[in-house]
Design a protein around this motif. Structure first.
Motif, PDB file in Angstrom:
ATOM      1  N   UNK A   1       0.732  -1.081  -0.380  1.00 55.41           N
ATOM      2  CA  UNK A   1       0.334  -0.096  -0.132  1.00 55.41           C
ATOM      3  C   UNK A   1       1.255   1.405  -0.349  1.00 55.41           C
ATOM      4  N   UNK A   2       1.950   1.048   1.393  1.00 58.86           N
ATOM      5  CA  UNK A   2       2.488   2.389   1.056  1.00 58.86           C
ATOM      6  C   UNK A   2       3.233   2.616   0.075  1.00 58.86           C
ATOM      7  N   UNK A   3       4.194   2.034  -0.825  1.00 61.02           N
ATOM      8  CA  UNK A   3       4.593   2.082  -2.216  1.00 61.02           C
ATOM      9  C   UNK A   3       3.808   2.336  -3.623  1.00 61.02           C
ATOM     10  N   UNK A   4       2.600   2.376  -3.168  1.00 64.81           N
ATOM     11  CA  UNK A   4       1.334   1.735  -4.516  1.00 64.81           C
ATOM     12  C   UNK A   4       1.814   3.012  -6.054  1.00 64.81           C
ATOM     13  N   UNK A   5       1.888   2.437  -6.655  1.00 66.12           N
ATOM     14  CA  UNK A   5       1.732   3.695  -7.338  1.00 66.12           C
ATOM     15  C   UNK A   5       0.773   5.066  -8.048  1.00 66.12           C
ATOM     16  N   UNK A   6      -0.621   4.593  -7.650  1.00 70.98           N
ATOM     17  CA  UNK A   6      -2.051   5.347  -7.466  1.00 70.98           C
ATOM     18  C   UNK A   6      -2.474   5.556  -6.818  1.00 70.98           C
ATOM     19  N   UNK A   7      -3.415   6.235  -6.334  1.00 69.60           N
ATOM     20  CA  UNK A   7      -4.406   6.540  -5.136  1.00 69.60           C
ATOM     21  C   UNK A   7      -5.653   6.484  -5.682  1.00 69.60           C
ATOM     22  N   UNK A   8      -6.241   5.372  -5.507  1.00 73.06           N
ATOM     23  CA  UNK A   8      -8.116   5.462  -6.049  1.00 73.06           C
ATOM     24  C   UNK A   8      -9.162   6.005  -5.518  1.00 73.06           C
TER      25      UNK A   8
END
Length: 614
Positions: free
Chosen positions: A48-55
């Protein structure tokens, strides 16, 4: 910060460290300008912390969509996802090896947009130590995917071999590059491809590092019991395997000592492990791992260790970067001769498995700081370090470990300077600390390592809290003072096998110059390639030096020539200096009297006259 980082974090804490004692609330916040505001962020799961996208919200939810766009401004965009859903979102595209900086990028954007802060007013402790892991401005870990694919290709080919007397049942990688803990995992070499490849670069590295791979054959009762005959049989099998792979288009370099296979851009060193080699029976029914041939025992320990560390990496994604920083630190301070990389991995594993009173570290800087503190404060003299990754130990196991530990400490009262092993690391596959620390480090060396770790931990803590100031920079953590040695050998950087790995070129310390040698012309780390000179790819490959390191051979020669005269301190990753410290004459035997009587200058001249490439 909470709105911007959403579920990437577990907790955010904001603290003004030093409120002036004379501060009056009626004065407002003007007095706080000289004191930094510290924001602590505890990350959630790294996926989650290093996810490329925030939805964000669906655009049909008009009110929420407007709020989202008002908060994110130009970063907000409408995207369609693989499941067909359409939603407002923000995208933080970055290279895989830079994903640990996504939190920094989000915080920079949010604080600059909503608090009108300037970039120079924000300091993030996240990537300041990355400089020691980069090659050409990029982390070579990004090529790990290609390495794993190359290994899978080799393993498949090995299992399919049908012209070897015994079928290959197991193929296991042993090198730290496969478990994501190598400081510099090898990048594809342009000459290490199959025979059908005709890739001819303008230049290539002369040396290629081979990655060790362990092979197990199907069972057979025809193996000899004699250790020497068993090793000869293994060599015969390896040579036959090499011939078979070469017939299938791979490039193979073989000798009685080792078989290297060059394929898919990498070199693999094949080793055969036979379980019978672990048990050399002195009499019927007597099995004792202590009497096993050294190679089989080492392969056993390394295979068990690799499996265990791979499991740990799957749980803690920050573990790999922390270990890489730790190994770079160990080498940078010239401790490579005294502590194995497996031992470093186990010490780092301990702080992830037993982080109390903290949580397991989620960032490389925090993990590295805790590694330094653990290394400097652990009671190595009176406590075993028990690394139980898979929760395998019960009370009986812990009792056995403690008994083994106490047995190793019985001589302490008679001779406090001779404790073996000084660093006791117990694992499920090694309850007596035999694998990695039996011979080294000694108590005196471990004391020196702990002292360096304490100093580095204090510096790193100060840099985190107060930032970089004056001469004390983040780079100082990886600079070692050469004045702490009795003598120093400076190597010609252009004659190292990997000169681009040198972090800081060694500076000539103050002292008497005993000898200054000229570099040999027999070796160069790079070979220029020209189609007018090189007629074929095969001719070029013949110039490759597999598993050759001139520094390693130089150190070997010095140890043979001066076995008790001095200790040798070096950096196995990227060092161009070797430190020498004189051994106490009390440790020398009477047969070494002649050597002890030599003048130090004469000895150092002999050191300088050792002829090796570079």
């Amino acid at each position: 910060m909470q709105q911007g980082l959403t579920d990437r974090t577990k907790m955010i804490r904001v603290l003004w460290r030093s409120t002036p004692s004379e501060w009056n609330i009626m004065d407002g916040f003007s007095e706080f300008g000289s004191s930094p505001l510290i924001v602590g962020v505890m990350l959630s799961l790294l996926e989650k912390s290093y996810s490329l996208v925030d939805i964000g919200p669906n655009p049909e939810n008009r009110d929420e969509a407007i709020k989202f766009r008002k908060f994110w401004g130009e970063k907000a965009e409408l995207r369609r996802f693989k499941d067909g859903a359409i939603a407002e979102s923000t995208v933080w595209e970055t290279e895989t090896w830079e994903r640990h900086t996504i939190i920094k990028r989000i915080a920079d954007y949010v604080l600059s947009k909503h608090l009108l802060l300037r970039q120079e007013d924000l300091t993030h402790v996240v990537d300041q130590l990355d400089f020691c892991l980069l090659v050409g401005g990029q982390d070579p870990v990004s090529s790990s995917g290609a390495l794993l694919e190359a290994f899978d290709t080799l393993a498949k080919q090995l299992r399919l071999l049908d012209d070897v007397p015994l079928k290959i049942s197991t193929v296991q990688p042993l090198d730290s590059a496969f478990r994501h803990t190598s400081v510099f995992p090898p990048e594809p070499h342009p000459l290490a491809y199959e025979k059908s490849s005709q890739r001819l670069p303008n230049f290539a590295a002369t040396c290629v590092r081979s990655l060790e791979v362990m092979i197990q054959l199907e069972g057979s009762g025809n193996w000899p019991l004699d250790p020497v005959a068993m090793e000869k049989t293994k060599s015969a099998f390896l040579l036959r395997i090499g011939e078979s792979l070469e017939d299938r288009g791979m490039f193979v370099t073989a000798s009685e000592d080792e078989v290297n296979v060059l394929t898919s851009g990498y070199s693999f060193l094949l080793k055969i492990f036979h379980e019978r080699g672990l048990v050399v029976q002195k009499q019927a029914g007597d099995s004792n791992i202590q009497s096993a041939p050294s190679e089989d025992k080492e392969l056993f320990f390394r295979s068990q260790h690799s499996s265990m560390i791979n499991g740990l990496h799957g749980i803690y994604q920050a573990y790999g970067p922390v270990v890489r920083l730790a190994k770079r630190w160990i080498s940078a301070h010239l401790f490579s001769s005294f502590i194995s990389e497996e031992a470093v991995e186990l010490v780092a594993a301990y702080l992830f498995l037993r982080p109390f009173p903290f949580h397991a570290p989620s960032s490389r800087v925090t993990g590295f700081l805790r590694f330094l503190r653990l290394l400097s404060s652990f009671d190595w003299t009176f406590s075993p370090m028990i690394v139980d990754i898979n929760n395998d130990f019960n009370l009986k196991d812990e009792k056995e470990i403690n008994e083994n530990f106490m047995l190793s400490r019985r001589s302490y009262e008679q001779n406090p300077h001779d404790i073996e092993p000084a660093m006791f690391l117990a694992t499920s596959y090694d309850k007596s600390s035999e694998a990695w620390t039996k011979q080294s480090p000694s108590k005196s060396v471990l004391k020196r390592i702990a002292s360096y770790a304490k100093s580095s931990a204090e510096l790193l803590t100060n840099l985190i809290i107060h930032g970089q100031s004056g001469q004390y920079t983040w780079e100082c953590l990886y600079r070692t003072p050469l004045s702490n040695y009795d003598a120093v050998i400076l190597l010609h950087k252009e004659k190292l096998c990997r000169p681009h790995h040198v972090l800081f070129p060694a500076e000539i310390p103050n002292g008497k110059l005993v000898i200054q040698g000229k570099p040999s012309n027999d070796f160069h780390p790079y070979m220029p390639l020209s189609k007018s000179v090189v007629r074929s790819l095969h001719d070029t490959r013949d110039k490759l030096l597999v598993n050759f390191d001139p520094t390693a051979y130089f150190l070997r020669d010095l140890k043979c020539a001066f076995p008790v005269t001095f200790k040798l301190w070096h950096d196995s990753i990227g060092g161009d200096a070797i430190g020498l410290t004189w051994e106490s004459s009390k440790k020398r035997g009477r047969d070494e009297d002649d050597e002890a009587m030599l003048d130090p200058t004469s000895i150092l001249k002999e050191v300088g006259d050792e002829r090796t490439p570079g």
